[in-house]
Write a protein that holds these residues in place. Structure first.
Motif, mmCIF file in Angstrom:
data_model
loop_
_atom_site.group_PDB
_atom_site.id
_atom_site.type_symbol
_atom_site.label_atom_id
_atom_site.label_comp_id
_atom_site.label_asym_id
_atom_site.label_seq_id
_atom_site.Cartn_x
_atom_site.Cartn_y
_atom_site.Cartn_z
ATOM 1 N N SER A 7 0.785 -1.238 -0.005
ATOM 2 C CA SER A 7 -0.125 -0.198 0.062
ATOM 3 C C SER A 7 0.777 1.309 -0.056
ATOM 4 O O SER A 7 1.804 1.328 0.583
ATOM 5 C CB SER A 7 -0.823 -0.007 1.343
ATOM 6 O OG SER A 7 -2.267 -0.362 0.956
ATOM 7 N N LYS B 270 -4.218 -5.984 -5.558
ATOM 8 C CA LYS B 270 -4.516 -6.485 -4.145
ATOM 9 C C LYS B 270 -3.329 -5.482 -3.458
ATOM 10 O O LYS B 270 -2.167 -5.769 -3.681
ATOM 11 C CB LYS B 270 -4.330 -7.868 -3.886
ATOM 12 C CG LYS B 270 -5.485 -8.628 -4.382
ATOM 13 C CD LYS B 270 -5.521 -9.902 -3.686
ATOM 14 C CE LYS B 270 -5.706 -10.163 -2.314
ATOM 15 N NZ LYS B 270 -5.737 -11.453 -1.788
ATOM 16 N N GLU B 271 -3.679 -4.887 -2.146
ATOM 17 C CA GLU B 271 -2.954 -4.235 -1.552
ATOM 18 C C GLU B 271 -2.427 -4.998 -0.139
ATOM 19 O O GLU B 271 -3.556 -5.339 0.433
ATOM 20 C CB GLU B 271 -3.335 -2.665 -1.132
ATOM 21 C CG GLU B 271 -3.479 -1.768 -2.492
ATOM 22 C CD GLU B 271 -3.945 -0.434 -1.952
ATOM 23 O OE1 GLU B 271 -3.544 0.082 -0.958
ATOM 24 O OE2 GLU B 271 -4.517 0.355 -2.790
ATOM 25 N N TYR B 272 -1.389 -4.686 0.116
ATOM 26 C CA TYR B 272 -0.700 -5.307 1.512
ATOM 27 C C TYR B 272 0.021 -4.108 2.350
ATOM 28 O O TYR B 272 0.232 -3.497 1.829
ATOM 29 C CB TYR B 272 0.288 -6.344 1.173
ATOM 30 C CG TYR B 272 -0.451 -7.603 0.485
ATOM 31 C CD1 TYR B 272 -0.862 -8.889 1.197
ATOM 32 C CD2 TYR B 272 -0.652 -8.002 -1.001
ATOM 33 C CE1 TYR B 272 -1.361 -9.884 0.860
ATOM 34 C CE2 TYR B 272 -1.202 -8.677 -1.662
ATOM 35 C CZ TYR B 272 -1.643 -9.883 -0.723
ATOM 36 O OH TYR B 272 -2.072 -10.840 -1.438
ATOM 37 N N LYS B 273 -0.390 -4.740 3.613
ATOM 38 C CA LYS B 273 0.307 -3.748 4.664
ATOM 39 C C LYS B 273 1.784 -3.665 4.310
ATOM 40 O O LYS B 273 2.485 -2.812 4.790
ATOM 41 C CB LYS B 273 -0.174 -3.571 6.051
ATOM 42 C CG LYS B 273 -1.366 -3.471 6.182
ATOM 43 C CD LYS B 273 -1.796 -2.797 7.462
ATOM 44 C CE LYS B 273 -3.015 -2.493 7.934
ATOM 45 N NZ LYS B 273 -3.615 -1.632 7.214
ATOM 46 N N GLU C 137 4.255 -9.770 3.579
ATOM 47 C CA GLU C 137 3.035 -10.500 3.344
ATOM 48 C C GLU C 137 2.523 -10.777 2.138
ATOM 49 O O GLU C 137 2.061 -11.933 1.794
ATOM 50 C CB GLU C 137 1.686 -9.597 4.129
ATOM 51 C CG GLU C 137 2.005 -9.718 5.824
ATOM 52 C CD GLU C 137 1.051 -8.713 6.330
ATOM 53 O OE1 GLU C 137 0.371 -7.811 5.728
ATOM 54 O OE2 GLU C 137 1.168 -8.695 7.593
ATOM 55 N N LEU D 264 4.544 -13.689 0.812
ATOM 56 C CA LEU D 264 4.000 -15.015 1.128
ATOM 57 C C LEU D 264 2.696 -15.545 0.535
ATOM 58 O O LEU D 264 2.688 -16.645 -0.033
ATOM 59 C CB LEU D 264 3.045 -14.887 2.669
ATOM 60 C CG LEU D 264 4.247 -15.071 3.830
ATOM 61 C CD1 LEU D 264 3.507 -14.557 5.107
ATOM 62 C CD2 LEU D 264 4.721 -16.432 4.007
ATOM 63 N N ASP D 265 1.734 -14.383 0.140
ATOM 64 C CA ASP D 265 0.604 -14.738 -0.829
ATOM 65 C C ASP D 265 1.276 -15.125 -2.364
ATOM 66 O O ASP D 265 0.606 -16.016 -3.088
ATOM 67 C CB ASP D 265 -0.297 -13.582 -1.069
ATOM 68 C CG ASP D 265 -1.303 -13.735 0.053
ATOM 69 O OD1 ASP D 265 -2.399 -12.878 0.163
ATOM 70 O OD2 ASP D 265 -1.411 -14.716 0.756
ATOM 71 N N VAL E 17 2.521 -18.834 -2.272
ATOM 72 C CA VAL E 17 1.442 -19.900 -2.220
ATOM 73 C C VAL E 17 0.328 -19.670 -3.284
ATOM 74 O O VAL E 17 -0.397 -20.530 -3.374
ATOM 75 C CB VAL E 17 0.782 -19.871 -0.978
ATOM 76 C CG1 VAL E 17 1.636 -19.993 0.314
ATOM 77 C CG2 VAL E 17 -0.159 -18.618 -0.862
ATOM 78 N N GLY E 18 0.639 -18.766 -4.210
ATOM 79 C CA GLY E 18 -0.385 -18.451 -5.370
ATOM 80 C C GLY E 18 -1.575 -18.216 -5.247
ATOM 81 O O GLY E 18 -2.686 -18.044 -6.018
ATOM 82 N N ARG E 19 -1.777 -17.382 -4.329
ATOM 83 C CA ARG E 19 -2.997 -16.245 -4.103
ATOM 84 C C ARG E 19 -3.004 -15.285 -4.942
ATOM 85 O O ARG E 19 -4.253 -14.919 -5.402
ATOM 86 C CB ARG E 19 -3.296 -15.635 -2.646
ATOM 87 C CG ARG E 19 -3.672 -16.727 -1.811
ATOM 88 C CD ARG E 19 -4.354 -16.190 -0.593
ATOM 89 N NE ARG E 19 -4.703 -16.951 0.380
ATOM 90 C CZ ARG E 19 -4.354 -17.411 1.448
ATOM 91 N NH1 ARG E 19 -3.071 -16.798 1.969
ATOM 92 N NH2 ARG E 19 -4.727 -18.053 2.527
ATOM 93 N N ILE E 20 -1.741 -14.939 -5.408
ATOM 94 C CA ILE E 20 -1.632 -13.853 -6.396
ATOM 95 C C ILE E 20 -0.505 -14.155 -7.297
ATOM 96 O O ILE E 20 -0.111 -15.277 -7.346
ATOM 97 C CB ILE E 20 -1.130 -12.383 -5.800
ATOM 98 C CG1 ILE E 20 -0.031 -12.555 -5.074
ATOM 99 C CG2 ILE E 20 -2.480 -11.786 -5.077
ATOM 100 C CD1 ILE E 20 0.613 -11.262 -4.694
#
Lengths: 280, 246
Positions: A164, A183-186, A190, A193-194, A197-200
């Motif tokens: 972000s 998608k924004e991360y703090k 983090e 990590l995503d 693992v393939g979330r993004i």
């Protein structure tokens, strides 16, 4: 209420209401905020110490400026607000010098300038995007270089993760906001990590930071993809953030940074930590 | 005070209210169902199920919700077994991870609240019901449930309000609800005070509405505590003190 109590209350009020940074302050002790989680620029080691390229450089700068510097770790979001609220005196967190930020705080001259790049899992569709291995220079976020169009094509329907309120977030929104999900991360960690693992599908970040990320075992499936993007788009580079009122402190650090750039200290330290020379 | 900025902030944050309400609604309903299962286990489930229920409540009431959420979102994704399982399409989504974490946590609290309500049912009420031939589901529906509900409402309303505020943690797993949106706005404008003021106002309005709804429910459930409406013709009162003296 005796006179003593009133005097005491008055003294107390005077202390509390005193401005955080008195003008014409004789700077001896300076508190510097780092994220402590943006390796290899700054990270927190096993013993809780903040180490990395920036802490090492800070030591040199403070010696040069004859200041006693204390490092504290602080979350990325809210850092600039906390600086202006007087919680600490300096931000050193790979802070890109941008016009928006200059409205709110002051910057020293830059001590680094680094390119940014996409990262994706090695075995994914987005590995080896057009332009991988090349370096391009962009003027600003609207600079539609020839290299951007094929990237936009590749990102259609994909999800890109960013930290972000960074300059990289602006770039991604500006150029890929209409074709990809963002998608924004703090924190950048983090997002990593995503990504692993393939979330993004991809992340976009400072290249030197990503190199450090890939060294961690859980992220060794990630790699650069697409061109390394540098140039004026990221502003003049990374500088120290200071309150607008602290012009004398800025002068001290400016001088120290210029000296560290001239005598090769920045080059030596950045090659040690970041594996590349980031001298602006 | 810059009212133009406050207004534009309000517009931005209001757009995130549906996300906050969805998180809240889904997790409270899911949590309530889970809580009922936990209470049944605890009260009539035998020693093993009862022990499970106790341990569950201990764990989910005894650890921070923030950590529970991180474990579900970032923790479970670390295992290839889970990434390859049927549950991954759900666990991959930050929204569902947030709902699950909130639901698991509130289920522990709600189970204890329901149990407390059950213990408030006086045995004499049940005896009286049995003496007129009530049993089984009818007994639950007519006697146990209403008394339980009445006894647990005050604690339950507190839990529900806490849940509205807990949804703020979902922003940490990239679900942009009101608090997350507010923080993002602050990082763009550096105006902490105004943005959080507006956010606080929004939460106060949401919670005010919820509190009023629960008060209404309490009112409906406790007719025996109110003065009975008067039936006309019964116990006439003298409305005027007019007396005629000839």
């Amino acid at each position: 209420m005796s006179f003593k109590t009133i005097a005491l209350a008055g003294a107390l009020a005077a202390v509390i209401l005193a401005p955080a940074a008195a003008s014409a302050k004789d700077w001896k002790k300076v508190t510097v905020a780092l994220e402590g989680g943006y390796a290899p620029w700054n990270l927190t080691d096993a013993s809780g110490q903040i180490v990395g390229f920036e802490p090492d450089l800070l030591k040199v700068l403070c010696e040069h400026a004859d200041l006693e510097c204390t490092m504290i770790s602080q979350d990325w979001d809210g850092m600039i607000t906390a600086l202006n609220a007087g919680k600490f005196d300096v931000i050193m967190d790979a802070l890109s010098i941008t016009p928006e930020r200059q409205k709110v705080i002051d910057f020293t001259v830059p001590y680094a300038a680094t390119p940014a790049v996409f990262a994706a899992p090695k075995d994914s569709e987005l590995a080896d995007l057009p332009g991988t291995g090349t370096v391009i220079k962009l003027e600003d976020v609207h600079d539609q270089a020839d290299a951007i169009a094929p990237l936009r094509e590749a990102m259609k329907g994909k999800t890109i993760g960013i930290q972000s309120s960074t300059v990289y977030a602006n770039f991604v929104y500006e150029n890929f906001g209409d074709v990809a999900t963002i998608k924004e991360y703090k924190t950048a960690a983090e997002r990593d990590l995503d990504l692993s693992v393939g979330r993004i599908d991809a992340g976009f970040e400072d290249a030197t930071y990503l190199l450090g990320t890939f060294e961690a075992s859980e992220n060794n499936n990630l790699a650069f993809t697409g061109p390394e993007i540098g140039g004026q788009i990221w502003g003049e580079g990374e500088g120290l953030g200071l309150r607008k009122s602290d012009t004398d402190l800025k002068a001290k650090f400016d001088e120290a940074i210029k000296a560290a750039v001239a005598d090769g200290t920045v080059k030596t330290l950045s090659e040690k930590w970041l594996k590349v020379d980031v001298t602006p | 005070m810059d009212f133009e900025f406050l207004a534009s902030t309000f517009v931005t944050l209001v757009k995130a209210v549906p996300t906050t309400l969805e998180l809240f609604g889904a997790s409270v309903v899911l949590g309530a169902l889970l809580a009922i299962v936990l209470v049944v286990m605890r009260t009539v489930g035998g020693p093993i199920l009862s022990a499970f229920s106790r341990v569950y409540v201990f764990i989910f009431r005894g650890s921070p919700l923030l950590i529970q959420m991180f474990l579900i979102y970032y923790g479970l994704g670390q295992f290839a077994v889970i990434r390859d399982s049927f549950a991954w399409p759900v666990l991959r989504e930050p929204y569902w991870c947030a709902v699950l974490a909130l639901a698991f946590c509130t289920a522990g609290y709600q189970a204890e609240i329901i149990r407390g309500g059950l213990q408030a049912v006086p045995p004499r009420e049940i005896e009286a019901a049995r003496s007129v031939g009530m049993s089984g589901f009818l007994l639950v529906r007519r006697i146990i449930a209403p008394i339980t509900l009445r006894a647990m409402l005050p604690a339950y309303s507190t839990e529900i309000i806490l849940m509205v505020k807990s949804t703020a943690l979902a922003s940490l797993v990239t679900v942009w609800e009101v608090t997350g949106t507010a923080q993002r706005l602050i990082s763009q404008t550096y105006r902490t005070m105004e943005v959080f003021l507006v956010a606080t106002l929004i939460y106060l309005v949401i919670n005010f509405i919820i509190v009023r709804l629960i008060a209404l429910l309490e009112h409906r459930l406790s007719p025996h505590l109110r003065e009975r409406p008067r039936i006309s013709g019964e116990g006439r009162t003298v409305t005027s003190l007019e007396t005629s003296h000839d």
